[in-house]
Design a protein around this motif. Structure first.
Motif, PDB file in Angstrom:
ATOM      1  N   SER A  15      64.103  76.759  62.231  1.00 27.36           N
ATOM      2  CA  SER A  15      63.453  78.046  62.441  1.00 27.36           C
ATOM      3  C   SER A  15      62.560  78.031  63.671  1.00 27.36           C
ATOM      4  O   SER A  15      62.430  79.025  64.373  1.00 27.36           O
ATOM      5  CB  SER A  15      62.628  78.446  61.221  1.00 27.36           C
ATOM      6  OG  SER A  15      63.457  78.600  60.101  1.00 27.36           O
ATOM      7  N   ILE A  99      66.157  84.055  57.559  1.00 30.37           N
ATOM      8  CA  ILE A  99      65.743  83.529  58.861  1.00 30.37           C
ATOM      9  C   ILE A  99      64.530  84.305  59.371  1.00 30.37           C
ATOM     10  O   ILE A  99      63.564  83.723  59.861  1.00 30.37           O
ATOM     11  CB  ILE A  99      66.908  83.583  59.872  1.00 30.37           C
ATOM     12  CG1 ILE A  99      67.980  82.568  59.458  1.00 30.37           C
ATOM     13  CG2 ILE A  99      66.423  83.332  61.294  1.00 30.37           C
ATOM     14  CD1 ILE A  99      69.282  82.700  60.205  1.00 30.37           C
ATOM     15  N   GLY A 103      60.931  82.632  60.042  1.00 34.61           N
ATOM     16  CA  GLY A 103      60.396  82.781  61.391  1.00 34.61           C
ATOM     17  C   GLY A 103      59.012  83.410  61.367  1.00 34.61           C
ATOM     18  O   GLY A 103      58.097  82.977  62.072  1.00 34.61           O
TER      19      GLY A 103
END
Length: 144
Positions: A15, A99, A103
């Motif tokens: 990430s 994701i 993030g």
């Protein structure tokens, strides 16, 4: 035997390499504290961290709350937009949403660390992240 699943440390490392996840410490501190101090004090904020430069705890707390609110709003907006197709179409967006979520966690962890005096966490915008940084981020995310 090959490892078939990711652990949390691997997820953080992957990430961290995503575009827009890295927060440049100096730029971030300058943009957040420029309305509270002049250039000389701002340079001290960058060098010593906000508390080390003498920024009041109340101001640091306000900036931290603002960072949390901003990142929460952004991740919520993106997740909402990704879920718009609904039904089976929404199932295809789950990996991207995960994701996005991780993030955002890494971004807010960096912002809060920098606001509270930590040095730059990532060298090279998340490339070649060392084990110590991975462990620190894992602890930050665990607390979140």
């Amino acid at each position: 035997m090959a490892k078939s699943n990711f652990d949390a440390i691997e997820l953080i490392a992957l990430s961290a390499e995503l575009p827009l996840v890295h927060v440049d410490r100096e730029h971030y501190l300058r943009t957040q504290f420029d309305k509270y101090c002049g250039e000389e004090l701002l340079q001290k904020v960058v060098e010593l961290g906000p508390a080390g430069a003498g920024i009041p705890k109340k101001t640091i707390g306000l900036i931290a709350k603002s960072a949390i609110a901003h990142e929460t709003a952004m991740v919520t907006l993106i997740s909402t937009a990704a879920g718009m197709p609904g039904g089976w179409g929404m199932a295809a967006t789950i990996p991207a949403d995960m994701i996005n979520f991780h993030g955002a966690l890494i971004r807010i962890a960096q912002k809060l660390a920098y606001i509270h005096g930590w040095p730059e966490l990532f060298e090279g915008k998340g490339k070649n992240i060392d084990d110590e940084t991975k462990s620190v981020l894992l602890a930050f995310i665990g607390v979140m």
